[in-house]
Design a protein around this motif. Sequence first.
Motif, PDB file in Angstrom:
ATOM      1  N   SER A  33      20.437  33.698  43.707  1.00 13.50           N
ATOM      2  CA  SER A  33      21.260  32.672  43.084  1.00 13.50           C
ATOM      3  C   SER A  33      20.358  31.728  42.309  1.00 13.50           C
ATOM      4  CB  SER A  33      22.028  31.899  44.160  1.00 13.50           C
ATOM      5  OG  SER A  33      22.831  30.904  43.572  1.00 13.50           O
ATOM      6  N   GLN A  34      20.821  31.318  41.114  1.00 15.63           N
ATOM      7  CA  GLN A  34      19.991  30.445  40.277  1.00 15.63           C
ATOM      8  C   GLN A  34      20.893  29.574  39.413  1.00 15.63           C
ATOM      9  OE1 GLN A  34      16.976  32.629  38.097  1.00 15.63           O
ATOM     10  NE2 GLN A  34      17.315  31.368  36.312  1.00 15.63           N
ATOM     11  N   SER A  35      20.558  28.306  39.287  1.00 15.26           N
ATOM     12  CA  SER A  35      21.298  27.414  38.397  1.00 15.26           C
ATOM     13  C   SER A  35      20.989  27.773  36.947  1.00 15.26           C
ATOM     14  CB  SER A  35      20.900  25.957  38.647  1.00 15.26           C
ATOM     15  OG  SER A  35      21.245  25.570  39.946  1.00 15.26           O
ATOM     16  N   ASP A  36      21.962  27.549  36.083  1.00 12.88           N
ATOM     17  CA  ASP A  36      21.761  27.796  34.657  1.00 12.88           C
ATOM     18  C   ASP A  36      20.795  26.752  34.101  1.00 12.88           C
ATOM     19  OD1 ASP A  36      23.156  29.389  32.261  1.00 12.88           O
ATOM     20  OD2 ASP A  36      22.798  27.321  31.611  1.00 12.88           O
ATOM     21  N   GLN A  37      19.916  27.180  33.229  1.00 12.79           N
ATOM     22  CA  GLN A  37      18.909  26.274  32.668  1.00 12.79           C
ATOM     23  C   GLN A  37      19.499  25.266  31.690  1.00 12.79           C
ATOM     24  OE1 GLN A  37      15.911  28.790  30.942  1.00 12.79           O
ATOM     25  NE2 GLN A  37      15.046  29.335  32.924  1.00 12.79           N
ATOM     26  N   ASP A  38      20.614  25.627  31.044  1.00 17.82           N
ATOM     27  CA  ASP A  38      21.174  24.769  30.008  1.00 17.82           C
ATOM     28  C   ASP A  38      22.467  24.069  30.387  1.00 17.82           C
ATOM     29  OD1 ASP A  38      19.106  25.499  28.179  1.00 17.82           O
ATOM     30  OD2 ASP A  38      20.177  27.372  27.770  1.00 17.82           O
ATOM     31  N   ASP A  39      23.225  24.654  31.299  1.00 20.24           N
ATOM     32  CA  ASP A  39      24.536  24.120  31.645  1.00 20.24           C
ATOM     33  C   ASP A  39      24.611  23.911  33.160  1.00 20.24           C
ATOM     34  OD1 ASP A  39      27.226  23.613  32.183  1.00 20.24           O
ATOM     35  OD2 ASP A  39      27.954  25.060  30.708  1.00 20.24           O
ATOM     36  N   PRO A  40      24.619  22.662  33.616  1.00 19.40           N
ATOM     37  CA  PRO A  40      24.609  22.403  35.053  1.00 19.40           C
ATOM     38  C   PRO A  40      25.878  22.832  35.786  1.00 19.40           C
ATOM     39  CG  PRO A  40      24.843  20.353  33.836  1.00 19.40           C
ATOM     40  CD  PRO A  40      24.587  21.436  32.829  1.00 19.40           C
ATOM     41  N   THR A  41      26.928  23.175  35.063  1.00 19.03           N
ATOM     42  CA  THR A  41      28.153  23.633  35.716  1.00 19.03           C
ATOM     43  C   THR A  41      28.111  25.123  36.044  1.00 19.03           C
ATOM     44  OG1 THR A  41      29.371  24.161  33.681  1.00 19.03           O
ATOM     45  CG2 THR A  41      29.508  21.883  34.484  1.00 19.03           C
ATOM     46  N   LEU A  42      27.121  25.837  35.487  1.00 17.29           N
ATOM     47  CA  LEU A  42      27.059  27.285  35.668  1.00 17.29           C
ATOM     48  C   LEU A  42      26.016  27.710  36.687  1.00 17.29           C
ATOM     49  CD1 LEU A  42      27.324  28.535  31.967  1.00 17.29           C
ATOM     50  CD2 LEU A  42      29.157  28.240  33.649  1.00 17.29           C
ATOM     51  N   VAL A  43      26.348  28.768  37.402  1.00 16.46           N
ATOM     52  CA  VAL A  43      25.435  29.385  38.370  1.00 16.46           C
ATOM     53  C   VAL A  43      25.383  30.879  38.061  1.00 16.46           C
ATOM     54  CG1 VAL A  43      25.049  29.900  40.819  1.00 16.46           C
ATOM     55  CG2 VAL A  43      25.952  27.673  40.147  1.00 16.46           C
ATOM     56  N   HIS A  44      24.173  31.457  38.159  1.00 19.30           N
ATOM     57  CA  HIS A  44      23.968  32.894  37.985  1.00 19.30           C
ATOM     58  C   HIS A  44      23.710  33.479  39.367  1.00 19.30           C
ATOM     59  CE1 HIS A  44      22.825  32.595  33.552  1.00 19.30           C
ATOM     60  NE2 HIS A  44      23.001  31.341  33.954  1.00 19.30           N
ATOM     61  N   VAL A  45      24.432  34.523  39.722  1.00 14.87           N
ATOM     62  CA  VAL A  45      24.213  35.193  41.005  1.00 14.87           C
ATOM     63  C   VAL A  45      24.087  36.697  40.768  1.00 14.87           C
ATOM     64  CG1 VAL A  45      25.270  33.445  42.494  1.00 14.87           C
ATOM     65  CG2 VAL A  45      26.714  35.209  41.469  1.00 14.87           C
ATOM     66  N   TRP A  46      23.242  37.339  41.585  1.00 11.39           N
ATOM     67  CA  TRP A  46      23.005  38.769  41.495  1.00 11.39           C
ATOM     68  C   TRP A  46      23.198  39.396  42.865  1.00 11.39           C
ATOM     69  CZ3 TRP A  46      20.033  35.105  39.156  1.00 11.39           C
ATOM     70  CH2 TRP A  46      19.728  35.254  37.802  1.00 11.39           C
ATOM     71  N   ARG A  47      23.650  40.639  42.848  1.00 11.72           N
ATOM     72  CA  ARG A  47      23.763  41.402  44.087  1.00 11.72           C
ATOM     73  C   ARG A  47      23.531  42.878  43.761  1.00 11.72           C
ATOM     74  NH1 ARG A  47      26.332  40.739  49.232  1.00 11.72           N
ATOM     75  NH2 ARG A  47      27.017  42.740  50.079  1.00 11.72           N
ATOM     76  N   ARG A  48      22.733  43.519  44.603  1.00 10.19           N
ATOM     77  CA  ARG A  48      22.487  44.951  44.456  1.00 10.19           C
ATOM     78  C   ARG A  48      23.758  45.696  44.869  1.00 10.19           C
ATOM     79  NH1 ARG A  48      17.519  47.606  44.533  1.00 10.19           N
ATOM     80  NH2 ARG A  48      16.577  45.724  45.374  1.00 10.19           N
ATOM     81  N   ILE A  49      24.166  46.647  44.032  1.00 12.10           N
ATOM     82  CA  ILE A  49      25.373  47.429  44.287  1.00 12.10           C
ATOM     83  C   ILE A  49      24.948  48.868  44.586  1.00 12.10           C
ATOM     84  CG2 ILE A  49      27.612  48.163  43.390  1.00 12.10           C
ATOM     85  CD1 ILE A  49      27.337  45.086  43.727  1.00 12.10           C
ATOM     86  N   PRO A  50      24.866  49.242  45.863  1.00  9.62           N
ATOM     87  CA  PRO A  50      24.436  50.600  46.223  1.00  9.62           C
ATOM     88  C   PRO A  50      25.308  51.688  45.598  1.00  9.62           C
ATOM     89  CG  PRO A  50      24.482  49.200  48.169  1.00  9.62           C
ATOM     90  CD  PRO A  50      25.125  48.418  47.051  1.00  9.62           C
ATOM     91  N   GLU A  51      26.615  51.424  45.494  1.00  8.75           N
ATOM     92  CA  GLU A  51      27.546  52.408  44.947  1.00  8.75           C
ATOM     93  C   GLU A  51      27.353  52.636  43.447  1.00  8.75           C
ATOM     94  OE1 GLU A  51      29.698  49.949  48.114  1.00  8.75           O
ATOM     95  OE2 GLU A  51      28.413  49.539  46.403  1.00  8.75           O
ATOM     96  N   PHE A  52      26.535  51.800  42.819  1.00 14.07           N
ATOM     97  CA  PHE A  52      26.293  51.910  41.380  1.00 14.07           C
ATOM     98  C   PHE A  52      24.796  52.075  41.130  1.00 14.07           C
ATOM     99  CE2 PHE A  52      26.597  50.764  36.862  1.00 14.07           C
ATOM    100  CZ  PHE A  52      27.752  51.431  36.512  1.00 14.07           C
TER     101      PHE A  52
END
Length: 83
Positions: A33-52
């Motif tokens: 999880s990481q906050s957006d560098q330019d927009d404080p209202t946005l968050v970037h999240v990642w998850r590994r998808i084994p099925e993909f």
Amino acid sequence: MNFTLSQHAEKMVREREINLAWLSATLHAPDISQSDQDDPTLVHVWRRIPEFGNRFLRVIYNHTTTPPHIVTVYFDRSIKGKR
């Protein structure tokens, strides 16, 4: 559904055949999880998808809305091998 999708996110889900369960799992239990560098209202999240093929799904959402509003979603090639 415990989130809303922008028109762009809806289009990406359809075009890229992204399972909404994967999107929900990424939103609620991300590997990264990481906050957006330019927009404080946005968050970037990642998850590994084994099925993909163990690729990372990236979800960018507005965390200040209830429910969270998904701005975009895609499989992020740049994160491969970093986790």
